[in-house]
Write an enzyme that holds these catalytic residues in place. Structure first.
Site, PDB file in Angstrom:
ATOM      1  N   TYR A   1       0.838  -1.190   0.000  1.00 39.42           N
ATOM      2  CA  TYR A   1       0.000   0.000   0.000  1.00 39.42           C
ATOM      3  C   TYR A   1       0.881   1.251   0.000  1.00 39.42           C
ATOM      4  O   TYR A   1       0.594   2.223  -0.695  1.00 39.42           O
ATOM      5  CB  TYR A   1      -0.926   0.007   1.221  1.00 39.42           C
ATOM      6  CG  TYR A   1      -1.886  -1.164   1.235  1.00 39.42           C
ATOM      7  CD1 TYR A   1      -3.058  -1.137   0.487  1.00 39.42           C
ATOM      8  CD2 TYR A   1      -1.616  -2.301   1.992  1.00 39.42           C
ATOM      9  CE1 TYR A   1      -3.935  -2.211   0.490  1.00 39.42           C
ATOM     10  CE2 TYR A   1      -2.491  -3.375   2.000  1.00 39.42           C
ATOM     11  CZ  TYR A   1      -3.646  -3.331   1.245  1.00 39.42           C
ATOM     12  OH  TYR A   1      -4.508  -4.398   1.254  1.00 39.42           O
TER      13      TYR A   1
ATOM     14  N   ASN B   1     -12.454  -1.647  -4.926  1.00 42.96           N
ATOM     15  CA  ASN B   1     -12.262  -1.967  -6.340  1.00 42.96           C
ATOM     16  C   ASN B   1     -13.409  -2.858  -6.833  1.00 42.96           C
ATOM     17  O   ASN B   1     -13.560  -3.975  -6.367  1.00 42.96           O
ATOM     18  CB  ASN B   1     -10.915  -2.687  -6.510  1.00 42.96           C
ATOM     19  CG  ASN B   1     -10.723  -3.274  -7.892  1.00 42.96           C
ATOM     20  OD1 ASN B   1     -11.351  -2.859  -8.857  1.00 42.96           O
ATOM     21  ND2 ASN B   1      -9.845  -4.247  -7.981  1.00 42.96           N
TER      22      ASN B   1
ATOM     23  N   CYS C   1      -6.380  -6.038  -7.363  1.00 39.12           N
ATOM     24  CA  CYS C   1      -6.243  -5.585  -5.979  1.00 39.12           C
ATOM     25  C   CYS C   1      -5.641  -6.675  -5.089  1.00 39.12           C
ATOM     26  O   CYS C   1      -5.078  -6.369  -4.038  1.00 39.12           O
ATOM     27  CB  CYS C   1      -7.584  -5.110  -5.433  1.00 39.12           C
ATOM     28  SG  CYS C   1      -8.933  -6.267  -5.621  1.00 39.12           S
ATOM     29  N   HIS C   2      -5.718  -7.925  -5.528  1.00 37.12           N
ATOM     30  CA  HIS C   2      -5.142  -9.024  -4.743  1.00 37.12           C
ATOM     31  C   HIS C   2      -3.615  -8.969  -4.720  1.00 37.12           C
ATOM     32  O   HIS C   2      -2.997  -9.624  -3.905  1.00 37.12           O
ATOM     33  CB  HIS C   2      -5.620 -10.380  -5.292  1.00 37.12           C
ATOM     34  CG  HIS C   2      -5.235 -10.625  -6.715  1.00 37.12           C
ATOM     35  ND1 HIS C   2      -5.972 -10.135  -7.775  1.00 37.12           N
ATOM     36  CD2 HIS C   2      -4.198 -11.308  -7.245  1.00 37.12           C
ATOM     37  CE1 HIS C   2      -5.396 -10.501  -8.906  1.00 37.12           C
ATOM     38  NE2 HIS C   2      -4.313 -11.217  -8.620  1.00 37.12           N
TER      39      HIS C   2
ATOM     40  N   GLU D   1      -0.783 -17.020  -9.896  1.00 32.27           N
ATOM     41  CA  GLU D   1       0.059 -16.143 -10.679  1.00 32.27           C
ATOM     42  C   GLU D   1       1.544 -16.416 -10.508  1.00 32.27           C
ATOM     43  O   GLU D   1       2.343 -16.016 -11.349  1.00 32.27           O
ATOM     44  CB  GLU D   1      -0.256 -14.689 -10.340  1.00 32.27           C
ATOM     45  CG  GLU D   1      -1.633 -14.269 -10.790  1.00 32.27           C
ATOM     46  CD  GLU D   1      -1.936 -12.818 -10.518  1.00 32.27           C
ATOM     47  OE1 GLU D   1      -1.050 -12.087 -10.029  1.00 32.27           O
ATOM     48  OE2 GLU D   1      -3.072 -12.412 -10.792  1.00 32.27           O
TER      49      GLU D   1
END
Length: 183
Positions: free
Chosen positions: A123, A146, A154-155, A181
């Protein structure tokens, strides 16, 4: 009030997505099964406006009665791209996006789109990139609102110490997406 005319001070990691404004008319939606539960996708017919994941307790989210069901155009493209993403065949979404939010929220969501597949940012990093280094909490609040989760990643935002922190879909889903990912 935050001044919003400040440009990103750090170089972006990837090209930022440009959001469109929603066009008037009925909200169209479709659903798709996924490894993180049934997803509800909605938009204006020309751009994706949102992607709802199941609630943290696993219950589904239902479309309002005035929404029109149909998997055509951008919604069909979104379904196909999400299937490819979950199959490990897609690392970057290519969809017109029109999330509804404040100017600040849209700036934060745009910054999220610069975090590459398989990477994370804190953040605080995003706050610094937005030219507002003391606003990590405000970044977190916008991140949590979001409307197009997964597509607007956002993850990929984590705590400054590298820990997984809040995720509207629950930390297990966040962990799953980051694991997917990292393969």
């Amino acid at each position: 009030m935050l001044p919003l005319d400040i440009e990103v001070t750090a170089p972006a990691r990837a090209a930022a997505v440009v959001f469109r404004d929603p066009v008037p008319g009925p909200t169209r939606f479709t659903t798709v099964d996924s490894p993180v539960g049934e997803l509800t996708l909605y938009g204006d017919g020309e751009a994706l406006g949102g992607l709802l994941t199941p609630a943290k307790d696993g219950t589904g989210r239902h479309a309002p009665a005035d929404w029109v069901r149909g998997e055509t155009g951008v919604l069909a493209d979104a379904v196909a791209q999400l299937r490819a993403y979950f199959a490990g065949e897609l690392t970057e979404f290519d969809l017109p996006l029109a999330p509804a939010g404040t100017e600040w929220q849209r700036r934060v969501w745009t910054a999220l789109t610069t975090i590459p597949h398989g990477e994370t940012a804190s953040y605080g990093e995003l706050a610094r990139e937005l030219g507002r280094p003391t606003t990590s909490r405000a970044v977190g609040m916008a991140n949590g609102r979001n409307p197009i989760s997964i597509v607007v990643p956002c993850h990929r935002v984590i705590g400054a110490d590298g820990t997984l922190t809040g995720y509207a879909g629950g930390l297990e889903r966040k962990r799953f997406l980051l694991s997917l990912e990292s393969r």
